[in-house]
Design a protein around this motif. Structure first.
Motif, PDB file in Angstrom:
ATOM      1  N   MET A   1      41.583  45.283 -17.295  1.00 27.73           N
ATOM      2  CA  MET A   1      40.263  44.942 -16.940  1.00 27.73           C
ATOM      3  C   MET A   1      40.102  45.136 -15.444  1.00 27.73           C
ATOM      4  SD  MET A   1      38.507  41.679 -18.003  1.00 27.73           S
ATOM      5  CE  MET A   1      37.745  40.688 -17.320  1.00 27.73           C
ATOM      6  N   SER A   2      39.061  45.800 -15.176  1.00 33.23           N
ATOM      7  CA  SER A   2      38.889  46.057 -13.771  1.00 33.23           C
ATOM      8  C   SER A   2      37.641  45.316 -13.262  1.00 33.23           C
ATOM      9  CB  SER A   2      38.816  47.552 -13.540  1.00 33.23           C
ATOM     10  OG  SER A   2      37.544  48.013 -13.600  1.00 33.23           O
ATOM     11  N   TYR A   3      37.799  44.895 -12.075  1.00 33.56           N
ATOM     12  CA  TYR A   3      36.679  44.189 -11.449  1.00 33.56           C
ATOM     13  C   TYR A   3      35.870  45.156 -10.617  1.00 33.56           C
ATOM     14  CZ  TYR A   3      39.089  39.932 -12.764  1.00 33.56           C
ATOM     15  OH  TYR A   3      39.682  38.943 -13.473  1.00 33.56           O
ATOM     16  N   PRO A   4      34.577  44.850 -10.518  1.00 34.04           N
ATOM     17  CA  PRO A   4      33.761  45.721  -9.663  1.00 34.04           C
ATOM     18  C   PRO A   4      34.172  45.552  -8.212  1.00 34.04           C
ATOM     19  CG  PRO A   4      32.422  43.915 -10.488  1.00 34.04           C
ATOM     20  CD  PRO A   4      33.786  43.800 -11.116  1.00 34.04           C
ATOM     21  N   PRO A   5      33.886  46.552  -7.419  1.00 34.67           N
ATOM     22  CA  PRO A   5      34.254  46.427  -6.013  1.00 34.67           C
ATOM     23  C   PRO A   5      33.476  45.266  -5.362  1.00 34.67           C
ATOM     24  CG  PRO A   5      32.937  48.385  -6.358  1.00 34.67           C
ATOM     25  CD  PRO A   5      33.201  47.785  -7.695  1.00 34.67           C
ATOM     26  N   PRO A   6      34.063  44.700  -4.372  1.00 31.84           N
ATOM     27  CA  PRO A   6      33.340  43.598  -3.726  1.00 31.84           C
ATOM     28  C   PRO A   6      32.025  44.092  -3.131  1.00 31.84           C
ATOM     29  CG  PRO A   6      35.273  44.180  -2.468  1.00 31.84           C
ATOM     30  CD  PRO A   6      35.283  45.011  -3.706  1.00 31.84           C
ATOM     31  N   ALA A   7      31.106  43.207  -3.187  1.00 30.56           N
ATOM     32  CA  ALA A   7      29.785  43.566  -2.647  1.00 30.56           C
ATOM     33  C   ALA A   7      29.867  43.653  -1.146  1.00 30.56           C
ATOM     34  CB  ALA A   7      28.754  42.527  -3.051  1.00 30.56           C
ATOM     35  N   GLY A   8      29.200  44.600  -0.628  1.00 34.16           N
ATOM     36  CA  GLY A   8      29.208  44.767   0.809  1.00 34.16           C
ATOM     37  C   GLY A   8      28.199  43.821   1.474  1.00 34.16           C
ATOM     38  N   TYR A   9      28.312  43.816   2.733  1.00 39.02           N
ATOM     39  CA  TYR A   9      27.338  43.019   3.478  1.00 39.02           C
ATOM     40  C   TYR A   9      26.063  43.828   3.579  1.00 39.02           C
ATOM     41  CZ  TYR A   9      31.387  40.258   4.721  1.00 39.02           C
ATOM     42  OH  TYR A   9      32.506  39.496   4.671  1.00 39.02           O
ATOM     43  N   GLY A  10      25.023  43.306   3.056  1.00 38.15           N
ATOM     44  CA  GLY A  10      23.748  44.005   3.112  1.00 38.15           C
ATOM     45  C   GLY A  10      23.034  43.694   4.413  1.00 38.15           C
ATOM     46  N   ALA A  11      21.799  43.979   4.414  1.00 38.56           N
ATOM     47  CA  ALA A  11      20.984  43.687   5.593  1.00 38.56           C
ATOM     48  C   ALA A  11      20.942  42.176   5.795  1.00 38.56           C
ATOM     49  CB  ALA A  11      19.580  44.238   5.394  1.00 38.56           C
ATOM     50  N   PRO A  12      20.991  41.773   7.037  1.00 40.11           N
ATOM     51  CA  PRO A  12      20.970  40.335   7.278  1.00 40.11           C
ATOM     52  C   PRO A  12      19.658  39.715   6.765  1.00 40.11           C
ATOM     53  CG  PRO A  12      20.701  41.533   9.329  1.00 40.11           C
ATOM     54  CD  PRO A  12      20.969  42.547   8.249  1.00 40.11           C
ATOM     55  N   GLY A  13      19.773  38.508   6.287  1.00 46.02           N
ATOM     56  CA  GLY A  13      18.568  37.804   5.812  1.00 46.02           C
ATOM     57  C   GLY A  13      17.668  37.448   6.979  1.00 46.02           C
ATOM     58  N   GLY A  14      16.431  37.643   6.804  1.00 43.35           N
ATOM     59  CA  GLY A  14      15.495  37.376   7.888  1.00 43.35           C
ATOM     60  C   GLY A  14      15.054  35.917   7.932  1.00 43.35           C
ATOM     61  N   TYR A  15      14.529  35.584   9.033  1.00 40.89           N
ATOM     62  CA  TYR A  15      13.971  34.252   9.186  1.00 40.89           C
ATOM     63  C   TYR A  15      12.487  34.241   8.834  1.00 40.89           C
ATOM     64  CZ  TYR A  15      18.258  33.137  11.611  1.00 40.89           C
ATOM     65  OH  TYR A  15      19.565  32.950  11.921  1.00 40.89           O
ATOM     66  N   GLY A  16      11.942  35.253   8.451  1.00 39.86           N
ATOM     67  CA  GLY A  16      10.515  35.342   8.131  1.00 39.86           C
ATOM     68  C   GLY A  16       9.735  35.834   9.323  1.00 39.86           C
ATOM     69  N   GLY A  17       8.567  36.257   9.065  1.00 38.13           N
ATOM     70  CA  GLY A  17       7.718  36.749  10.140  1.00 38.13           C
ATOM     71  C   GLY A  17       7.071  35.587  10.887  1.00 38.13           C
ATOM     72  N   TYR A  18       6.386  35.913  11.935  1.00 39.27           N
ATOM     73  CA  TYR A  18       5.679  34.915  12.732  1.00 39.27           C
ATOM     74  C   TYR A  18       4.491  34.433  11.922  1.00 39.27           C
ATOM     75  CZ  TYR A  18       3.018  32.789  16.496  1.00 39.27           C
ATOM     76  OH  TYR A  18       2.327  31.912  17.269  1.00 39.27           O
ATOM     77  N   ALA A  19       4.454  33.137  11.644  1.00 40.93           N
ATOM     78  CA  ALA A  19       3.401  32.587  10.784  1.00 40.93           C
ATOM     79  C   ALA A  19       2.126  32.300  11.553  1.00 40.93           C
ATOM     80  CB  ALA A  19       3.882  31.314  10.104  1.00 40.93           C
ATOM     81  N   GLY A  20       2.175  32.218  12.859  1.00 38.02           N
ATOM     82  CA  GLY A  20       0.984  31.911  13.631  1.00 38.02           C
ATOM     83  C   GLY A  20       0.781  30.403  13.725  1.00 38.02           C
ATOM     84  N   PRO A  21      -0.194  30.011  14.485  1.00 38.71           N
ATOM     85  CA  PRO A  21      -0.440  28.574  14.639  1.00 38.71           C
ATOM     86  C   PRO A  21      -1.003  27.986  13.340  1.00 38.71           C
ATOM     87  CG  PRO A  21      -2.171  29.822  15.706  1.00 38.71           C
ATOM     88  CD  PRO A  21      -1.135  30.811  15.239  1.00 38.71           C
ATOM     89  N   PRO A  22      -0.769  26.709  13.136  1.00 38.94           N
ATOM     90  CA  PRO A  22      -1.337  26.102  11.937  1.00 38.94           C
ATOM     91  C   PRO A  22      -2.860  26.089  12.048  1.00 38.94           C
ATOM     92  CG  PRO A  22      -0.390  24.425  13.355  1.00 38.94           C
ATOM     93  CD  PRO A  22      -0.031  25.757  13.939  1.00 38.94           C
ATOM     94  N   PRO A  23      -3.546  26.092  10.939  1.00 37.86           N
ATOM     95  CA  PRO A  23      -5.003  26.083  11.006  1.00 37.86           C
ATOM     96  C   PRO A  23      -5.504  24.786  11.637  1.00 37.86           C
ATOM     97  CG  PRO A  23      -4.265  25.743   8.753  1.00 37.86           C
ATOM     98  CD  PRO A  23      -3.056  26.060   9.569  1.00 37.86           C
ATOM     99  N   SER A  24      -6.592  24.891  12.351  1.00 41.50           N
ATOM    100  CA  SER A  24      -7.177  23.705  12.978  1.00 41.50           C
ATOM    101  C   SER A  24      -8.663  23.677  12.686  1.00 41.50           C
ATOM    102  CB  SER A  24      -6.925  23.705  14.487  1.00 41.50           C
ATOM    103  OG  SER A  24      -7.588  24.799  15.075  1.00 41.50           O
ATOM    104  N   ASN A  25      -9.240  22.521  12.885  1.00 41.45           N
ATOM    105  CA  ASN A  25     -10.660  22.330  12.602  1.00 41.45           C
ATOM    106  C   ASN A  25     -11.299  21.742  13.852  1.00 41.45           C
ATOM    107  OD1 ASN A  25     -13.165  21.705  11.575  1.00 41.45           O
ATOM    108  ND2 ASN A  25     -12.398  20.896   9.649  1.00 41.45           N
ATOM    109  N   GLY A  26     -11.754  22.618  14.721  1.00 46.24           N
ATOM    110  CA  GLY A  26     -12.376  22.182  15.971  1.00 46.24           C
ATOM    111  C   GLY A  26     -13.651  21.395  15.761  1.00 46.24           C
ATOM    112  N   LEU A  27     -14.403  21.722  14.710  1.00 45.67           N
ATOM    113  CA  LEU A  27     -15.633  20.983  14.433  1.00 45.67           C
ATOM    114  C   LEU A  27     -15.329  19.521  14.105  1.00 45.67           C
ATOM    115  CD1 LEU A  27     -17.575  23.624  12.310  1.00 45.67           C
ATOM    116  CD2 LEU A  27     -18.114  22.852  14.620  1.00 45.67           C
ATOM    117  N   ALA A  28     -14.272  19.294  13.339  1.00 46.29           N
ATOM    118  CA  ALA A  28     -13.903  17.924  12.992  1.00 46.29           C
ATOM    119  C   ALA A  28     -13.462  17.157  14.232  1.00 46.29           C
ATOM    120  CB  ALA A  28     -12.798  17.931  11.951  1.00 46.29           C
TER     121      ALA A  28
END
Length: 156
Positions: A1-28
């Motif tokens: 029985m043979s095992y598959p080759p070990p998985a390589g290191y893929g692209a590093p996981g990202g931290y996500g894109g810039y989400a921007g400031p949280p929404p605000s309600n200046g009128l309130a």
């Protein structure tokens, strides 16, 4: 029985894109600020706080509730400012009416038919048949009392 080759290191996981400031309600926020000022020291600002509160509520519904509490707080404080304004106007009107009728309400007329405020009092009861000291009625027969006549004979 043979095992598959070990998985390589893929692209590093990202931290996500810039989400921007949280929404605000200046009128309130504006509704809350003007409402608090209206309730505490400048009641006329309810004219701005109430419409801003309703506009802030409308915007909060579009922003999934962001600023809803501030908008409601601004509305409540704006209506408190409205109540202060109405109370102030009622007190001013009552004071003006009271001041106008104070001599009559408290019978402040002295023996010389003058009130402490210096205004002549209206005579109470029947008129004196002999208004002058000599007992002679000097009022003109035609009952005309102009400025010159009043200066000579104030009871004309």
């Amino acid at each position: 029985m043979s095992y598959p080759p070990p998985a390589g290191y893929g692209a590093p996981g990202g931290y996500g894109g810039y989400a921007g400031p949280p929404p605000s309600n200046g009128l309130a926020t504006a509704a809350l600020v003007t409402g608090l000022i209206s309730a505490l020291c400048a009641p006329v600002l309810f004219l701005a706080a109430i419409p801003l509160g309703f506009a802030g509520l409308s915007k909060a519904n579009k922003l999934n509730g962001v600023g809803r509490g501030q908008a409601i707080g601004g509305l409540v404080a704006g209506f408190v400012g409205l109540a202060w304004t109405v109370l102030f106007v009622i007190l001013i009107a009552a004071g003006a009416i009271f001041a106008d009728n104070a001599d009559e309400l408290f019978d402040l007329c002295g023996p010389d038919d003058q009130s402490p405020s210096g205004f002549p009092c209206e005579s109470q009861g029947e008129a004196d048949p002999n208004p002058d000291a000599e007992g002679v009625d000097t009022d003109p027969a035609d009952q005309v009392c102009n400025v010159d006549r009043f200066l000579e004979d104030p009871d004309c």
